[in-house]
Design a protein around this motif. Structure first.
Motif, PDB file in Angstrom:
ATOM      1  N   VAL A 285       0.852  -1.180   0.000  1.00 26.98           N
ATOM      2  CA  VAL A 285       0.000   0.000   0.000  1.00 26.98           C
ATOM      3  C   VAL A 285       0.894   1.237   0.000  1.00 26.98           C
ATOM      4  O   VAL A 285       1.661   1.456   0.939  1.00 26.98           O
ATOM      5  CB  VAL A 285      -0.947   0.016   1.214  1.00 26.98           C
ATOM      6  N   VAL A 286       0.796   2.027  -1.055  1.00 22.67           N
ATOM      7  CA  VAL A 286       1.654   3.196  -1.226  1.00 22.67           C
ATOM      8  C   VAL A 286       1.059   4.418  -0.549  1.00 22.67           C
ATOM      9  O   VAL A 286       1.755   5.174   0.130  1.00 22.67           O
ATOM     10  CB  VAL A 286       1.882   3.480  -2.726  1.00 22.67           C
ATOM     11  N   GLY A 287      -0.248   4.644  -0.735  1.00 26.65           N
ATOM     12  CA  GLY A 287      -0.846   5.847  -0.178  1.00 26.65           C
ATOM     13  C   GLY A 287      -2.348   5.793  -0.121  1.00 26.65           C
ATOM     14  O   GLY A 287      -2.980   4.878  -0.667  1.00 26.65           O
ATOM     15  N   GLU A 288      -2.934   6.776   0.560  1.00 33.49           N
ATOM     16  CA  GLU A 288      -4.382   6.888   0.730  1.00 33.49           C
ATOM     17  C   GLU A 288      -4.916   8.023  -0.139  1.00 33.49           C
ATOM     18  O   GLU A 288      -4.357   9.123  -0.165  1.00 33.49           O
ATOM     19  CB  GLU A 288      -4.715   7.160   2.196  1.00 33.49           C
ATOM     20  N   PHE A 289      -5.997   7.754  -0.857  1.00 30.93           N
ATOM     21  CA  PHE A 289      -6.643   8.768  -1.703  1.00 30.93           C
ATOM     22  C   PHE A 289      -7.233   9.867  -0.817  1.00 30.93           C
ATOM     23  O   PHE A 289      -7.909   9.599   0.165  1.00 30.93           O
ATOM     24  CB  PHE A 289      -7.742   8.106  -2.528  1.00 30.93           C
ATOM     25  N   ILE A 290      -6.968  11.129  -1.206  1.00 32.39           N
ATOM     26  CA  ILE A 290      -7.491  12.274  -0.460  1.00 32.39           C
ATOM     27  C   ILE A 290      -8.615  12.977  -1.232  1.00 32.39           C
ATOM     28  O   ILE A 290      -9.702  13.167  -0.713  1.00 32.39           O
ATOM     29  CB  ILE A 290      -6.373  13.291  -0.145  1.00 32.39           C
ATOM     30  N   ARG A 291      -8.351  13.338  -2.489  1.00 37.90           N
ATOM     31  CA  ARG A 291      -9.348  14.048  -3.273  1.00 37.90           C
ATOM     32  C   ARG A 291      -8.931  14.101  -4.736  1.00 37.90           C
ATOM     33  O   ARG A 291      -7.774  13.885  -5.078  1.00 37.90           O
ATOM     34  CB  ARG A 291      -9.546  15.473  -2.751  1.00 37.90           C
ATOM     35  N   VAL A 292      -9.903  14.405  -5.605  1.00 40.79           N
ATOM     36  CA  VAL A 292      -9.622  14.659  -7.012  1.00 40.79           C
ATOM     37  C   VAL A 292      -9.123  16.090  -7.146  1.00 40.79           C
ATOM     38  O   VAL A 292      -9.734  17.023  -6.615  1.00 40.79           O
ATOM     39  CB  VAL A 292     -10.876  14.431  -7.882  1.00 40.79           C
ATOM     40  N   LEU A 293      -8.013  16.277  -7.873  1.00 39.48           N
ATOM     41  CA  LEU A 293      -7.460  17.617  -8.088  1.00 39.48           C
ATOM     42  C   LEU A 293      -7.881  18.201  -9.429  1.00 39.48           C
ATOM     43  O   LEU A 293      -8.192  19.374  -9.529  1.00 39.48           O
ATOM     44  CB  LEU A 293      -5.930  17.572  -8.018  1.00 39.48           C
ATOM     45  N   ASP A 294      -7.854  17.379 -10.471  1.00 41.72           N
ATOM     46  CA  ASP A 294      -8.121  17.885 -11.821  1.00 41.72           C
ATOM     47  C   ASP A 294      -8.750  16.771 -12.630  1.00 41.72           C
ATOM     48  O   ASP A 294      -8.264  15.655 -12.665  1.00 41.72           O
ATOM     49  CB  ASP A 294      -6.822  18.338 -12.477  1.00 41.72           C
ATOM     50  N   ARG A 295      -9.849  17.102 -13.304  1.00 45.99           N
ATOM     51  CA  ARG A 295     -10.556  16.125 -14.137  1.00 45.99           C
ATOM     52  C   ARG A 295     -10.172  16.319 -15.606  1.00 45.99           C
ATOM     53  O   ARG A 295     -11.011  16.566 -16.454  1.00 45.99           O
ATOM     54  CB  ARG A 295     -12.075  16.288 -13.986  1.00 45.99           C
ATOM     55  N   GLU A 296      -8.896  16.232 -15.904  1.00 47.86           N
ATOM     56  CA  GLU A 296      -8.426  16.437 -17.269  1.00 47.86           C
ATOM     57  C   GLU A 296      -8.911  15.320 -18.175  1.00 47.86           C
ATOM     58  O   GLU A 296      -9.047  14.190 -17.766  1.00 47.86           O
ATOM     59  CB  GLU A 296      -6.902  16.512 -17.302  1.00 47.86           C
TER      60      GLU A 296
END
Length: 296
Positions: A285-296
């Motif tokens: 497990v590398v990291g925990e999702f926090i939020r979407v930054l950009d919907r490119e």
């Protein structure tokens, strides 16, 4: 709104939207069809969700003249309440308590819809309307500073080992982080490819993650490095999924038995990834999702 015994029929009809009540009472939140169904108080109580949606049904209305919430008993079909409560005032309070309980399920936010137009108008006076931020034609150029207002953006197809140190490689670009999101050198960004998490993360979105800090992961959305398999959509050795663990008890206490990396997608053909916790070499497990930054 009422429960239909035939599985092909819908229980709830709101304008052009047709929905069914929860088809299982056992851990409905994590069931396969939960995203297409509506849960009742009995299947949602006790769960905490990032976001929740609450429908005020036809049984609850607002009287503008009396400025009062009213309950239409003839349109209330929960047998648990109807059979046990005869007094209309007690039944009204019982129903209001139910709504109060489910309104507290969302941690980051709750979306509300009222079937009664008068109740809808009343709620709008007290609850802000959700609006997406419209892109502006001009934007001030902001100087990006690592771990102050920006984080490194890693590409998951070449990211092996990139997450182990906070220093930045020259080939890694920075992406801006909103001012309302405090960061430090444990934060980074990745572009998430595929439809396996499209109920939460759109395909191609750049997302903010925080490096693994230990502690419970159950129910969290995590970035996982797979050592002996590939993500079925992107083909990368990394995947973003909801972490679920099944525990078993033995003489030494509780231990993990199976880890499931579950999609949160409208595409039901995307399968969960099963891993055995006895072999930690299978995944990291590398990291925990926090939020979407950009919907490119």
């Amino acid at each position: 709104m009422g429960f239909q015994k035939k599985p092909e029929l819908f229980d709830i009809q709101i304008e052009d939207t047709a929905l069914q009540w929860n088809r299982t009472n056992n851990d409905w939140i994590n069931s396969d069809n939960a995203v297409k169904e509506v849960g009742c108080i009995h299947t949602t109580q006790g769960y905490d969700l990032n976001y929740a949606g609450v429908i005020f049904g036809h049984e609850i209305k607002f009287d503008p003249a009396r400025r009062e919430i009213i309950v239409d008993v003839n349109r209330y079909f929960d047998k648990n309440g109807k059979t046990a409560i005869d007094d209309p005032a007690q039944l009204k309070q019982y129903i209001l308590n139910i709504y109060q309980t489910i309104l507290m399920r969302g941690i980051r936010g709750t979306f509300i819809y009222a079937c009664d137009p008068a109740l809808r108008a009343y709620l709008k006076q007290h609850i802000p309307t959700h609006r997406r931020e419209e892109p502006t034609q001009t934007r001030n150029v902001v100087e990006l500073k690592p771990f102050v207002n920006a984080v490194p953006l890693y590409s998951l197809d070449v990211a092996a080992g990139a997450f182990s140190a906070p220093q930045l490689a020259e080939s890694v670009r920075l992406v801006e982080v909103p001012k309302d999101c405090p960061i430090d050198d444990t934060y980074f960004a990745c572009r998430v490819i595929g439809e396996s998490m499209n109920l939460i993360i759109p395909n191609g979105a750049i997302c903010l993650f925080r490096k693994e800090r230990g502690g419970t992961r159950n129910g969290k959305i995590v970035l996982v490095e797979l050592t002996d398999q590939r993500d079925q959509e992107s083909g990368y050795g990394y995947t973003v999924k909801e972490y679920r663990s099944m525990k078993t008890e033995d003489g030494d206490g509780f231990s993990h038995k199976t880890i499931w990396l579950k999609p949160r997608s409208s595409d039901r053909s995307i399968e969960s990834i099963g891993l055995t916790a006895q072999d930690d070499a299978e995944f990291h497990v590398v990291g925990e999702f926090i939020r979407v930054l950009d919907r490119e």
